[in-house]
Structures are given as structure tokens and as C-alpha cells.
Scaffold this motif. Structure first.
Motif, mmCIF file in Angstrom:
data_model
loop_
_atom_site.group_PDB
_atom_site.id
_atom_site.type_symbol
_atom_site.label_atom_id
_atom_site.label_comp_id
_atom_site.label_asym_id
_atom_site.label_seq_id
_atom_site.Cartn_x
_atom_site.Cartn_y
_atom_site.Cartn_z
ATOM 1 N N PRO A 150 0.831 -1.587 0.434
ATOM 2 C CA PRO A 150 -0.145 -0.227 0.199
ATOM 3 C C PRO A 150 0.853 0.961 -0.278
ATOM 4 O O PRO A 150 0.565 2.334 -0.541
ATOM 5 C CB PRO A 150 -0.818 -0.403 1.252
ATOM 6 N N GLY A 151 1.971 1.170 0.249
ATOM 7 C CA GLY A 151 3.071 2.492 0.067
ATOM 8 C C GLY A 151 3.507 2.827 -0.733
ATOM 9 O O GLY A 151 4.304 3.655 -1.078
ATOM 10 N N ARG A 152 3.076 2.057 -1.959
ATOM 11 C CA ARG A 152 4.146 2.178 -3.476
ATOM 12 C C ARG A 152 2.705 1.529 -3.975
ATOM 13 O O ARG A 152 3.342 0.582 -4.369
ATOM 14 C CB ARG A 152 5.242 1.556 -3.343
ATOM 15 N N ILE A 153 3.143 3.207 -4.789
ATOM 16 C CA ILE A 153 1.771 2.250 -5.784
ATOM 17 C C ILE A 153 2.009 3.469 -6.713
ATOM 18 O O ILE A 153 1.533 4.749 -7.014
ATOM 19 C CB ILE A 153 0.800 2.425 -6.000
ATOM 20 N N VAL A 154 3.627 2.697 -8.321
ATOM 21 C CA VAL A 154 3.522 4.295 -9.136
ATOM 22 C C VAL A 154 3.858 3.591 -10.595
ATOM 23 O O VAL A 154 3.649 2.873 -10.806
ATOM 24 C CB VAL A 154 4.803 4.323 -8.603
ATOM 25 N N PRO A 155 3.332 4.463 -11.149
ATOM 26 C CA PRO A 155 2.989 4.824 -13.070
ATOM 27 C C PRO A 155 4.666 4.362 -13.346
ATOM 28 O O PRO A 155 5.652 4.994 -13.481
ATOM 29 C CB PRO A 155 2.735 5.916 -13.472
ATOM 30 N N VAL A 156 4.657 3.277 -14.338
ATOM 31 C CA VAL A 156 6.252 2.801 -14.553
ATOM 32 C C VAL A 156 6.108 2.343 -15.905
ATOM 33 O O VAL A 156 4.697 2.301 -16.950
ATOM 34 C CB VAL A 156 6.641 1.489 -13.842
ATOM 35 N N ARG A 157 7.143 2.157 -17.018
ATOM 36 C CA ARG A 157 6.944 2.044 -18.118
ATOM 37 C C ARG A 157 8.476 0.454 -18.353
ATOM 38 O O ARG A 157 9.007 0.686 -17.858
ATOM 39 C CB ARG A 157 7.699 2.443 -18.974
ATOM 40 N N VAL A 158 7.355 -0.523 -18.343
ATOM 41 C CA VAL A 158 8.762 -1.876 -18.635
ATOM 42 C C VAL A 158 9.902 -1.378 -19.935
ATOM 43 O O VAL A 158 9.787 -1.390 -20.451
ATOM 44 C CB VAL A 158 8.423 -3.137 -19.223
ATOM 45 N N THR A 159 11.175 -1.601 -19.404
ATOM 46 C CA THR A 159 12.123 -0.915 -20.404
ATOM 47 C C THR A 159 12.695 -2.082 -20.322
ATOM 48 O O THR A 159 13.735 -2.341 -21.848
ATOM 49 C CB THR A 159 12.841 0.145 -19.058
ATOM 50 N N ALA A 160 12.886 -3.401 -19.966
ATOM 51 C CA ALA A 160 13.971 -4.580 -20.141
ATOM 52 C C ALA A 160 13.160 -5.641 -19.346
ATOM 53 O O ALA A 160 12.202 -6.263 -18.433
ATOM 54 C CB ALA A 160 15.143 -4.209 -19.783
ATOM 55 N N LEU A 161 13.275 -6.628 -19.795
ATOM 56 C CA LEU A 161 12.741 -7.889 -19.689
ATOM 57 C C LEU A 161 13.124 -9.521 -20.139
ATOM 58 O O LEU A 161 13.739 -9.583 -21.714
ATOM 59 C CB LEU A 161 11.181 -7.527 -20.222
ATOM 60 N N ASN A 162 14.381 -9.732 -19.543
ATOM 61 C CA ASN A 162 14.889 -11.046 -19.320
ATOM 62 C C ASN A 162 14.752 -12.749 -19.004
ATOM 63 O O ASN A 162 14.516 -12.300 -17.578
ATOM 64 C CB ASN A 162 16.632 -10.924 -19.578
ATOM 65 N N ILE A 163 13.974 -13.305 -20.544
ATOM 66 C CA ILE A 163 13.580 -14.695 -19.417
ATOM 67 C C ILE A 163 14.654 -15.530 -19.425
ATOM 68 O O ILE A 163 14.962 -16.370 -20.191
ATOM 69 C CB ILE A 163 12.106 -14.997 -20.338
ATOM 70 N N THR A 164 14.237 -16.492 -18.297
ATOM 71 C CA THR A 164 15.504 -18.207 -18.492
ATOM 72 C C THR A 164 14.407 -18.615 -17.998
ATOM 73 O O THR A 164 13.798 -18.970 -17.561
ATOM 74 C CB THR A 164 16.584 -18.014 -17.246
ATOM 75 N N GLU A 165 13.843 -19.541 -19.767
ATOM 76 C CA GLU A 165 13.113 -21.176 -19.340
ATOM 77 C C GLU A 165 13.556 -22.508 -18.286
ATOM 78 O O GLU A 165 15.446 -22.666 -19.023
ATOM 79 C CB GLU A 165 12.827 -21.379 -20.580
ATOM 80 N N ARG A 166 13.176 -22.509 -17.403
ATOM 81 C CA ARG A 166 14.361 -23.836 -16.818
ATOM 82 C C ARG A 166 13.416 -25.379 -17.587
ATOM 83 O O ARG A 166 14.565 -25.953 -17.534
ATOM 84 C CB ARG A 166 13.891 -24.206 -15.461
ATOM 85 N N LEU A 167 12.721 -25.558 -17.496
ATOM 86 C CA LEU A 167 12.380 -26.644 -17.619
ATOM 87 C C LEU A 167 10.815 -26.636 -17.951
ATOM 88 O O LEU A 167 10.385 -25.741 -18.555
ATOM 89 C CB LEU A 167 11.716 -27.222 -15.571
ATOM 90 N N TYR A 168 10.338 -27.667 -18.864
ATOM 91 C CA TYR A 168 9.804 -27.754 -20.087
ATOM 92 C C TYR A 168 8.888 -29.092 -19.931
ATOM 93 O O TYR A 168 9.234 -30.064 -19.196
ATOM 94 C CB TYR A 168 9.924 -28.104 -21.354
ATOM 95 N N ASP A 169 7.489 -28.689 -20.504
ATOM 96 C CA ASP A 169 5.968 -30.516 -20.260
ATOM 97 C C ASP A 169 6.639 -30.608 -22.169
ATOM 98 O O ASP A 169 7.589 -30.323 -22.326
ATOM 99 C CB ASP A 169 5.279 -30.462 -20.446
#
Length: 234
Positions: A150-169
Motif C-alpha cells: 500500500p505504500g508504493r504504487i507508481v506508474p511505470v514503463r517496462v524497459t527490459a525483460l529477460n526470461i530464463t526458461e528452466r524446465l519444459y513439459d
């Protein structure tokens, strides 16, 4: 004790009733980098030989960086509402929701979702608007709020997204992944370019967080007073 979970809330202003895309963190990150940058002083004018070294162009920049862990097995074992989805797609649906935060607004509002939200508007009795979708510029992204308690609600822009996939079905859907996210907090000046009906919500979030920050800074003066008294030779 109830523990809150962080979230990213994307508002998609399609049709008459905006639908929030709420991405609740499956697990809260164990650590988070909260960075601040101070703009440099403006350059000297043609009639100036020096500049004020304490002058700034505006408010400091603010950003957050953290890593989210995703695990389809835990969702299935917990029997939550998304368990059935996790069984057939692993964590792919969660990853897709995060990935769409980087796309222009038209990517989420011009296709199937646009038709769905327009239909919802009609279901709520919107007159003369059946099948009508709002035009959203292709070169803008939707408003996103970073909610961290409740003390931190801010408008943002996602500037970077790095995904590491570990396991698969068996169908090669990722079942375990780590996502490194970098968010840049939007300033009041930047929010002036947001003319959507939801812009007021983003501005209110900024004003709320800044007001709370100022209140906590004032409260810290008590600690500062105690420190000063301890330093005085009396």
C-alpha cells in the motif's frame, strides 16, 4: 500474518469499460534494486560563463529491477484457480502477459481483446456503441502501475525483460522460469503526454507515492534530532 504480493497492473482502455490486466507475482522477489539518477545541470546560456552546479532540469529519475520466479508445479499443487491453465500451458500464460507489457497499445486493444471489451460495454447497456472500438495510437504503450504494498504504487514503463526458461513439459511449454524485470517510473512531465481517461489514475498514484515519501522523510527528522543531540558536546 497476511503477506501481500506485488503486482503489475496494465490498463487497456478499449471500449467503454477498461479491463485491467493484473499480473500478480507468484512469489515476491527476495531482493530489489531501487535506483535513482539525478539530471545534470542545464548548459550555460550564450551570455553565461558558468552555471549553477546545484541547478537541475527536473525531478530525479527512478527505476526498479528485480527477478521473478515462476513455477507451474506449485500452481498445480496449490489447486488455485489457475491450476488448470498451468497444467496445459505451464508458466507460458504468465510469461505472455509480461511480454505484452512491452508491446504498443494497439497490439492488445485492436484484436480479440478489443472485441471482447466492446461486447462487455454493450452488455452493460452502453447505447449506440456496439462494436465500436477506440482508436489507440500504435506507438504508445498502455498505462502500467507497479504495486508493491500500500505504500508504493507508481506508474511505470517496462524497459527490459529477460526470461530464463528452466524446465519444459511434453509440449515444450516452459514449466519453470526466472524473469528479470526493469521498470522506469514515469514522471509527472511524462504523464502529461498521456491523454487517456486513465491518465488521472497514473497521476494520482504518483502524487500519493510522493506525498507518502515526503511524510516519511519528515518523520525521519526525529531520528536526525536524536543524532544531533548525541553529537553536541554538552
Amino acid at each position: 500474518m497476511t503477506y501481500l504480493r506485488g503486482a503489475l497492473v496494465e490498463f487497456m482502455p478499449t471500449g467503454l469499460i477498461p479491463i485491467p490486466n493484473i499480473i500478480v507475482f507468484q512469489y515476491n522477489p527476495e531482493s530489489m534494486s531501487h535506483a535513482w539518477t539525478q539530471p545534470e545541470a542545464p548548459a550555460a546560456g550564450p551570455n553565461q560563463t558558468t552555471t549553477n552546479p546545484l541547478a537541475v532540469k527536473g525531478n530525479p529519475g527512478e527505476s526498479f529491477s528485480f527477478t521473478l520466479s515462476l513455477d507451474a508445479a506449485d500452481s498445480i499443487a496449490d489447486g488455485v484457480a489457475s491450476a488448470a491453465l498451468a497444467e496445459v500451458s505451464g508458466v507460458y500464460s504468465r510469461l505472455a502477459a509480461l511480454e505484452m507489457l512491452l508491446y504498443p497499445a494497439s497490439a492488445t486493444t485492436g484484436g480479440l481483446l478489443g472485441s471482447v471489451t466492446a461486447a462487455i460495454g454493450s452488455a452493460f447497456g452502453a447505447s449506440g456503441s456496439s462494436g465500436v472500438k477506440r482508436a489507440v495510437p500504435a506507438n504508445t504503450v498502455n498505462t502500467v502501475l507497479f504495486v508493491w504494498g500500500p505504500g508504493r504504487i507508481v506508474p511505470v514503463r517496462v524497459t527490459a525483460l529477460n526470461i530464463t526458461e528452466r524446465l519444459y513439459d511434453g509440449l515444450l511449454n516452459p514449466t519453470k522460469a526466472e524473469v528479470q524485470i526493469t521498470l522506469r517510473v514515469l514522471t509527472d512531465d511524462e504523464l502529461k503526454h498521456d491523454t487517456d481517461t486513465l491518465a488521472g489514475l497514473a497521476n494520482a498514484a504518483n502524487a500519493y507515492s510522493q506525498g507518502l515519501r515526503q511524510a516519511l522523510a519528515v518523520a525521519n527528522l526525529i531520528n536526525a534530532g536524536e543524532s544531533i543531540l548525541g553529537m553536541l558536546p554538552i
